[in-house]
Design a protein around this motif. Structure first.
Motif, PDB file in Angstrom:
ATOM      1  N   ASN A 196       0.390  -1.151  -0.010  1.00 14.90           N
ATOM      2  CA  ASN A 196      -0.024   0.013  -0.102  1.00 14.90           C
ATOM      3  C   ASN A 196       1.051   1.524   0.272  1.00 14.90           C
ATOM      4  O   ASN A 196       0.414   2.250  -0.520  1.00 14.90           O
ATOM      5  N   VAL A 197       1.681   0.527   0.577  1.00 13.22           N
ATOM      6  CA  VAL A 197       2.523   2.603   0.876  1.00 13.22           C
ATOM      7  C   VAL A 197       3.248   2.285  -0.381  1.00 13.22           C
ATOM      8  O   VAL A 197       3.734   3.979  -0.909  1.00 13.22           O
ATOM      9  N   TRP A 198       4.177   2.019  -1.616  1.00 11.28           N
ATOM     10  CA  TRP A 198       4.274   1.639  -2.038  1.00 11.28           C
ATOM     11  C   TRP A 198       3.705   2.555  -3.381  1.00 11.28           C
ATOM     12  O   TRP A 198       3.349   3.403  -4.621  1.00 11.28           O
ATOM     13  N   PHE A 199       1.882   1.716  -3.334  1.00 13.35           N
ATOM     14  CA  PHE A 199       0.650   1.913  -4.208  1.00 13.35           C
ATOM     15  C   PHE A 199       0.703   3.334  -4.230  1.00 13.35           C
ATOM     16  O   PHE A 199       0.219   4.508  -5.219  1.00 13.35           O
ATOM     17  N   GLU A 200       0.028   3.566  -2.512  1.00 16.60           N
ATOM     18  CA  GLU A 200       0.373   5.310  -2.888  1.00 16.60           C
ATOM     19  C   GLU A 200       1.109   6.893  -3.115  1.00 16.60           C
ATOM     20  O   GLU A 200       1.101   7.231  -3.720  1.00 16.60           O
ATOM     21  N   ARG A 201       2.050   5.771  -2.961  1.00 16.17           N
ATOM     22  CA  ARG A 201       3.953   6.741  -3.298  1.00 16.17           C
ATOM     23  C   ARG A 201       3.442   6.954  -5.100  1.00 16.17           C
ATOM     24  O   ARG A 201       3.620   7.741  -5.601  1.00 16.17           O
ATOM     25  N   ARG A 202       3.376   6.190  -5.870  1.00 15.93           N
ATOM     26  CA  ARG A 202       2.909   6.208  -7.104  1.00 15.93           C
ATOM     27  C   ARG A 202       1.926   6.548  -7.731  1.00 15.93           C
ATOM     28  O   ARG A 202       1.838   7.497  -8.497  1.00 15.93           O
ATOM     29  N   VAL A 203       0.909   6.273  -6.568  1.00 16.45           N
ATOM     30  CA  VAL A 203      -0.122   6.856  -7.374  1.00 16.45           C
ATOM     31  C   VAL A 203      -0.361   8.041  -7.017  1.00 16.45           C
ATOM     32  O   VAL A 203      -0.569   9.614  -8.254  1.00 16.45           O
ATOM     33  N   VAL A 204       0.186   8.877  -5.775  1.00 17.14           N
ATOM     34  CA  VAL A 204       0.025  10.544  -5.110  1.00 17.14           C
ATOM     35  C   VAL A 204       0.941  11.125  -6.732  1.00 17.14           C
ATOM     36  O   VAL A 204       1.174  12.029  -7.068  1.00 17.14           O
ATOM     37  N   ALA A 205       2.522  10.681  -6.911  1.00 19.23           N
ATOM     38  CA  ALA A 205       3.217  10.171  -7.752  1.00 19.23           C
ATOM     39  C   ALA A 205       2.603  10.452  -9.069  1.00 19.23           C
ATOM     40  O   ALA A 205       3.012  11.602  -9.832  1.00 19.23           O
ATOM     41  N   ARG A 206       1.904  10.326  -9.525  1.00 20.28           N
ATOM     42  CA  ARG A 206       1.225  10.368 -11.141  1.00 20.28           C
ATOM     43  C   ARG A 206      -0.129  10.820 -11.485  1.00 20.28           C
ATOM     44  O   ARG A 206       0.415  11.881 -11.947  1.00 20.28           O
ATOM     45  N   MET A 207      -0.391  11.384 -10.141  1.00 22.04           N
ATOM     46  CA  MET A 207      -1.640  12.514 -10.152  1.00 22.04           C
ATOM     47  C   MET A 207      -0.492  13.804  -9.662  1.00 22.04           C
ATOM     48  O   MET A 207      -1.692  15.354 -10.178  1.00 22.04           O
TER      49      MET A 207
END
Lengths: 477, 184
Positions: free
Chosen positions: A42-53
Motif C-alpha cells: 500500500n505504501v508503494w501503491f500510494e506513493r506511485r499513484v500520488v506521484a502520477r497525480m
C-alpha cells in the motif's frame, strides 16, 4: 460462575468455533502476514499513484518498479537510533504505538475474507472468527486504537503532539457517531451484526413491485442504502486521520502532530497502524456495503465465482478500490480547517444519518406491518416534496436577507476621508474611497440590491458562496 | 536498534553492512528545512521534472525526529546557527548533512559578520555542493554521491577501524601551513 455461553439461534454462526487450534494459528498468522505485506504494498501503491497525480514518476529505482521502496523505509526506520526525549512519560510513551498497532490488527479478525474452504482437508470459513456483534467489535477496536494516538500525544510532553492527540480524540468522537449511525441501516436490513451474515444477506437481490412493474433490486447495501454508504465513506476517512481530514498530523500547523517526538521503531508502529487501519475500514466498507467477498456482477454470472479461494481475489479487488479512493482524496484535496471539519461532522453528517436511520426504520416497520409498498412510496414522495419545499423556502429567504443587508449597508455608508488623520489610510470594510472607485464596482454595487435576487445563485448563503457571487458580478460589470 | 553495530568483524558484518547500506540509501528522508534561494532549487528537485521521489526521497518530514538528511539550503546567519544545530541534534542517528550552495559551504559572497562562513562551523557536513544556487541536476548529483557514501559506509568494529585509519592519515599528512609552492 457458570460457564454461560451466549445462546445462538440454530444455524447462526454455526460454522465458527469448531476449528482445531492449528487452523486458528494458521489463520491468525496468515492475517498478520497478509496485513504486513499488504501495508508494504500500500505504501508503494500510494506513493506511485500520488506521484502520477502530481505528474511525477514516483519510486522506481529501488527494486523492480520501486517495489522495495516501502520495505526499505521500514528497515531503515527500525535501524535508526531510538530517542526518548527528556520530558516524556516513559511507560505510556512506549505503550502508545503498541496499542495503536495492536488494535489495528485485532480489528481485522472478524472480517470475512471468503466462504468455506478446505485447509489441509479441514472445512473452515476464510475468517478468523465471528461474533454476533462482530461489527461492534471492529468499531470498538478502532476506537481503542485512538487511545494510542491520544496517549502518544500526551506522554510526549510537548505542545504539538498534545494538540495532535486532542484533535484526534475530538475527531474520533465526532465521526464515530456518524459512522455507527450509518451502519444501523445495514443492521436493520440484514437483521444481524455479524459480518459473515451481513455478507450472506447481500447474496441475493429481491424483486420489488412498483405500481405493477417488477424491478430487480440490486443486493449490495451500497446501492440499496446509498446515503448510509456515502456517510460511512466520509466518516471512514475522518476515522483513519487521512487527507483531507488529517488534522491530527497536520504538517503546516502541528509539525507532525502526535508523532512529532517519535522516531525509529515507535514511529514505524504508528505508520503501520495508520495503513492497517485504512485496510480495516476499507474491508469493513466492502463487507457492509459492497457484498463482501461475493463476486461483483459480470463475474458472478460464472457459477464457481463464489466458491473456493476465488472470493479472496474479489475481496482484495474491492478493498483496493477503496484504498485507491483514499489515495485519490489525498492527491486531490487540501486539508480542511478544524472548525469546517467539526461542522461537517456535527451539523451535516450526524443529522443526515439520524434522519436516514429513522426513515429506514419506518420503512422497515411499515413494510413488515403489512402495508403496501405504494403506501410507503406515497409517504416517501410527500416527505421529499416537503423537504424540497423547505429548501426552496430557505433559498428564497436567504436571498431576501442578502438583498436587505446590501440595502442596509448602502444606507449605512459613511463618507470616507482617507486624509482625515493627516496621512492616507486604507478604507475599512464597507467604506468607499471617493473618486478612486472603479466604475465597474460602482455599477455592480448599485445593481446588487435589485439584481442579486435574480442573477446570483447563493442558495447556500455561505461566506465563500457570497464572495464568489460578488466576484462574478464584478467581473460581469 | 543497535544490534547491527555489535556484530563481530568479518563476513557477517560486511554482508550486513551491504544490506543495511542499501536500505538506508533507498530511504533517505530529508528534513523540511530551507534557508534561502537554494531552497527553491531544492523544492524544484522534488517536483515533476527532477523528481527525487524516484529515489524514495519525496518524503520531506516536518519533524526532525523522523528525518535522515538535512539539506542546508542557503546562507546560515549567525542567528539561525543555533536553530540549525538544534534541528541537527534532534535528528536520530544515522544522519547526514548536505551543504547546498556556496553560501552554506563557505559563506559565499556574504563575507560579513552576519553570515556563518560555512555551515561546517556548526554541524559536520557529509557532502559539499557548490553553485549559486546549484541547479537541480547538481543537487541530484550530490544526492546520488551521498547515496554511494551511505551504501559504502561501515558499521560497528569496521567503522572504528576506518576512523582510526582516517585519524592516522590525517596526522601524517602535511598541514596546510606546511604546504609550499604549487602544493598550496
Amino acid at each position: 460462575m457458570t460457564a454461560a455461553v451466549m445462546p445462538l439461534a440454530a444455524g447462526e454462526l454455526a460454522a465458527f468455533g469448531k476449528d482445531p487450534w492449528w487452523i486458528i494459528l494458521i489463520k491468525a498468522v496468515a492475517i498478520t502476514v497478509f496485513l504486513l505485506v499488504f501495508t508494504i504494498f500500500n505504501v508503494w501503491f500510494e506513493r506511485r499513484v500520488v506521484a502520477r497525480m502530481q505528474h511525477r514518476v514516483g519510486p522506481n529505482v529501488h527494486g523492480k518498479f520501486g517495489l522495495l521502496q516501502s520495505l526499505a523505509d521500514g528497515i531503515k526506520l527500525s535501524l535508526k537510533e531510538t530517542i526518548k526525549p527528556k520530558g516524556v512519560d516513559t511507560i505510556l510513551y512506549v505503550l502508545a504505538p503498541i496499542i495503536s498497532a495492536a488494535m489495528a490488527f485485532v480489528a481485522f479478525s472478524v472480517i470475512p475474507l471468503g466462504p468455506e474452504v478446505s485447509i489441509f482437508g479441514h472445512r473452515t470459513p476464510l475468517q478468523l472468527t465471528d461474533l454476533p456483534v462482530g461489527v461492534l467489535f471492529v468499531l470498538a477496536a478502532a476506537s481503542l486504537g485512538i487511545y494510542g494516538i491520544v496517549l502518544g500525544g500526551w506522554s510526549s510532553g510537548s505542545t504539538y503532539p498534545l494538540l495532535g492527540g486532542l484533535r484526534s480524540s475530538a475527531q474520533m468522537i465526532s465521526y464515530e457517531v456518524a459512522m455507527g449511525l450509518a451502519l444501523v441501516a445495514v443492521f436493520l436490513y440484514s437483521g444481524s451484526m455479524s459480518t459473515s451474515e451481513i455478507v450472506g444477506a447481500q447474496a441475493g437481490g429481491s424483486a420489488v413491485d412498483i405500481f405493477g412493474v417488477t424491478l430487480q433490486l440490486p443486493s449490495w447495501y451500497g446501492v440499496v442504502l446509498l446515503p448510509s454508504f456515502l456517510i460511512y465513506m466520509i466518516a471512514m476517512v475522518g476515522e483513519t486521520n487521512r487527507a483531507p481530514f488529517d488534522l491530527p498530523e497536520a504538517e503546516g500547523e502541528l509539525v507532525a502532530g502526535f508523532m512529532t517526538e517519535y522516531s525509529s521503531m515507535k514511529y514505524l508502529l504508528f505508520f503501520l497502524a495508520e495503513y492497517v487501519n485504512m485496510v480495516t475500514v476499507s474491508a469493513l466498507a466492502t463487507t457492509m456495503f459492497l457484498g463482501g467477498w461475493r463476486a461483483p456482477w459480470p463475474i458472478s454470472l460464472w457459477a464457481g465465482a463464489n466458491e473456493g479461494w476465488w472470493p479472496l481475489l474479489w475481496f482484495l479487488g474491492k478493498v483496493l478500490v477503496f484504498l485507491f479512493v483514499f489515495i485519490w482524496l489525498r492527491g486531490t484535496l487540501p486539508r480542511m480547517r478544524y472548525d469546517q471539519f467539526m461542522r461537517l461532522g456535527w451539523k451535516i453528517l450526524i443529522p443526515v444519518a439520524l434522519v436516514w436511520t429513522v426513515f429506514v426504520a419506518t420503512a422497515r416497520a411499515t413494510l413488515s406491518a403489512g402495508y403496501q409498498r405504494q403506501f410507503f412510496f406515497g409517504i416517501g414522495a410527500v416527505v421529499i416534496v416537503v423537504l424540497l419545499l423547505s429548501f426552496v423556502y430557505d433559498a428564497v429567504a436567504a436571498r431576501r436577507e442578502k438583498a436587505e443587508e446590501v440595502e442596509r449597508e448602502e444606507a449605512d455608508q459613511v463618507e470616507f476621508d482617507p486624509f482625515a488623520g493627516g496621512y492616507p489610510v486604507p478604507p475599512m470594510p464597507g467604506q468607499k474611497v471617493p473618486g478612486l472607485e472603479p466604475a465597474a464596482v460602482a455599477v455592480a454595487a448599485a445593481s446588487a440590491g435589485a439584481g442579486s435576487a435574480d442573477s446570483s445563485g447563493g442558495a447556500g448563503a455561505e461566506g465563500a458562496g457570497q464572495q464568489a457571487d460578488s466576484g462574478e458580478e464584478r467581473g460581469r460589470g | 536498534m543497535g544490534i547491527e553495530e555489535k556484530l563481530p568483524a568479518g563476513v557477517l558484518l560486511t554482508t550486513v553492512e551491504g544490506v543495511v547500506g542499501y536500505f538506508r540509501k533507498a530511504s533517505v528522508w530529508p528534513a523540511t528545512f530551507g534557508l534561502a534561494c537554494c531552497a527553491i532549487e531544492m523544492m524544484t528537485t522534488g517536483g515533476p521534472v527532477y523528481d527525487t521521489g524516484r529515489f524514495g526521497m519525496e518524503v520531506f518530514r516536518a519533524s526532525p525526529r523522523q528525518a535522515d538528511l538535512m539539506i542546508v539550503a542557503g546562507r546560515v546567519s549567525q542567528k539561525m546557527a543555533p536553530v540549525l544545530r538544534q534541528i541537527y541534534d534532534q535528528m536520530p542517528e544515522p544522519k547526514w548533512v548536505l551543504s547546498m550552495g556556496v553560501c552554506a559551504s563557505s559563506g559565499g559572497m556574504f563575507n560579513n559578520y552576519a553570515i556563518v562562513q560555512g555551515v561546517d562551523h556548526v554541524v559536520p557536513v557529509d557532502i559539499y555542493l557548490p553553485g549559486c544556487p546549484p541547479r537541480p541536476e547538481m543537487l541530484l548529483d550530490a544526492i546520488l554521491k551521498l547515496h554511494h557514501k551511505i551504501q559504502t559506509s561501515k558499521l560497528g568494529v569496521h567503522k572504528e577501524q576506518e576512523l582510526e585509519e582516517q585519524e592516522l592519515t590525517a596526522l601524517e599528512s602535511a598541514s596546510t601551513s606546511e604546504m609550499k609552492g604549487l602544493l598550496r
